[in-house]
Scaffold this motif. Sequence first.
Motif, mmCIF file in Angstrom:
data_model
loop_
_atom_site.group_PDB
_atom_site.id
_atom_site.type_symbol
_atom_site.label_atom_id
_atom_site.label_comp_id
_atom_site.label_asym_id
_atom_site.label_seq_id
_atom_site.Cartn_x
_atom_site.Cartn_y
_atom_site.Cartn_z
ATOM 1 N N PHE A 22 -44.989 9.796 34.169
ATOM 2 C CA PHE A 22 -45.186 8.657 33.166
ATOM 3 C C PHE A 22 -46.843 8.537 33.246
ATOM 4 O O PHE A 22 -47.254 8.423 33.967
ATOM 5 N N GLY A 23 -47.340 8.231 32.074
ATOM 6 C CA GLY A 23 -48.520 8.201 31.721
ATOM 7 C C GLY A 23 -49.084 6.705 31.964
ATOM 8 O O GLY A 23 -47.981 5.724 32.051
ATOM 9 N N SER A 24 -50.164 6.350 32.258
ATOM 10 C CA SER A 24 -50.696 4.941 32.523
ATOM 11 C C SER A 24 -50.815 4.324 31.291
ATOM 12 O O SER A 24 -51.108 2.868 31.268
ATOM 13 N N SER A 25 -50.910 4.694 29.922
ATOM 14 C CA SER A 25 -51.310 3.934 28.864
ATOM 15 C C SER A 25 -50.236 2.843 28.366
ATOM 16 O O SER A 25 -50.520 1.608 28.123
ATOM 17 N N GLY A 26 -48.994 2.864 28.834
ATOM 18 C CA GLY A 26 -48.095 1.973 28.536
ATOM 19 C C GLY A 26 -48.233 0.694 29.416
ATOM 20 O O GLY A 26 -48.326 -0.591 29.018
ATOM 21 N N GLY A 27 -48.580 0.680 30.807
ATOM 22 C CA GLY A 27 -48.780 -0.395 31.589
ATOM 23 C C GLY A 27 -50.359 -0.950 31.196
ATOM 24 O O GLY A 27 -50.137 -2.396 31.226
ATOM 25 N N LEU A 28 -51.001 -0.264 30.677
ATOM 26 C CA LEU A 28 -52.385 -0.846 30.447
ATOM 27 C C LEU A 28 -52.274 -1.570 29.318
ATOM 28 O O LEU A 28 -52.990 -2.792 29.042
ATOM 29 N N LEU A 29 -51.513 -1.079 28.368
ATOM 30 C CA LEU A 29 -51.334 -1.870 26.825
ATOM 31 C C LEU A 29 -50.701 -3.037 26.926
ATOM 32 O O LEU A 29 -51.096 -4.123 26.747
ATOM 33 N N ALA A 30 -49.564 -3.243 27.985
ATOM 34 C CA ALA A 30 -48.697 -4.385 28.153
ATOM 35 C C ALA A 30 -49.702 -5.346 28.880
ATOM 36 O O ALA A 30 -49.806 -6.595 28.700
ATOM 37 N N GLN A 31 -50.353 -5.001 29.720
ATOM 38 C CA GLN A 31 -51.160 -5.809 30.620
ATOM 39 C C GLN A 31 -52.211 -6.652 29.524
ATOM 40 O O GLN A 31 -52.492 -7.846 29.568
ATOM 41 N N ARG A 32 -52.899 -5.470 29.055
ATOM 42 C CA ARG A 32 -54.151 -6.160 27.909
ATOM 43 C C ARG A 32 -53.427 -7.084 26.795
ATOM 44 O O ARG A 32 -54.045 -8.037 26.569
#
Length: 256
Positions: free
Chosen positions: A167-177
């Motif tokens: 699982f890449g990190s982009s999903g969590g980063l986008l949701a947080q932002r």
Amino acid sequence: MVNPLVVLRSAVYLTGQVLSTLILGPVMLLLSPWPFATRYAAANRWVRWNLWLLRTVCGLSYRVTGAEHIPAEGSGLILCKHQSAFETLALQVIFPPVVFILKQELLRIPVWGWAMATLEPIAIDRQARSVALKQILRDGVKRIATGRWVVLFPEGTRVAPGQRGRFGSSGGLLAQRARCPVIPVAHNAGEFWGRNGFLKYPGVIEFRVGPAIHGADLTATEINAAAESWIESEMARISGQGPRFPGRDDGIPVGR
């Protein structure tokens, strides 16, 4: 041995898919100046036509569990297992208007790519990872702010049934932002329609929609971990039910 009827039905579906795409492409280009809602409605007719064709010709349909978890208002991020092309169709019917994060080269496909470009996807260069991440965060926040659901396949590519990707990190980063809800989705579409596969086996694909993970309350790492845990636990429950697995009869049409 593959049932000849499956081959025939798959060929009929492919013919219908190609013909409908050749019609859709010019229509979407003509609609380019129109609002997004109009363009999306037109493209959604093509999606529904293909799902109807799959159900009618190939005996391939789907059912959804957990649709009540999709918020009635607002938008957010969808983190979905990626096994086949089927989920790219079904997600557009299961959810309100969605935009996909996809690789740039897909938009260069004649007719289909031109039509897809009018739906304002987030098209990234996967070779330039840092640039791609910045684009996902920038454009993803904008799309969510306009009321669209962003679809991200966290493993980055199609994964064969029974396998897992990182699982890449982009999903969590986008949701947080974006401080938005994350809806995890698990399914077993790859057991009926393989990666880049011509054959479409009859049956009912299971889609599981999970409870919202609230991006405003968790770190990016926690968001990803929660989504991955839920998706993979559901995959363990529904995997191995499709006709592409040994011991299953792939010649009997099943559908809703």
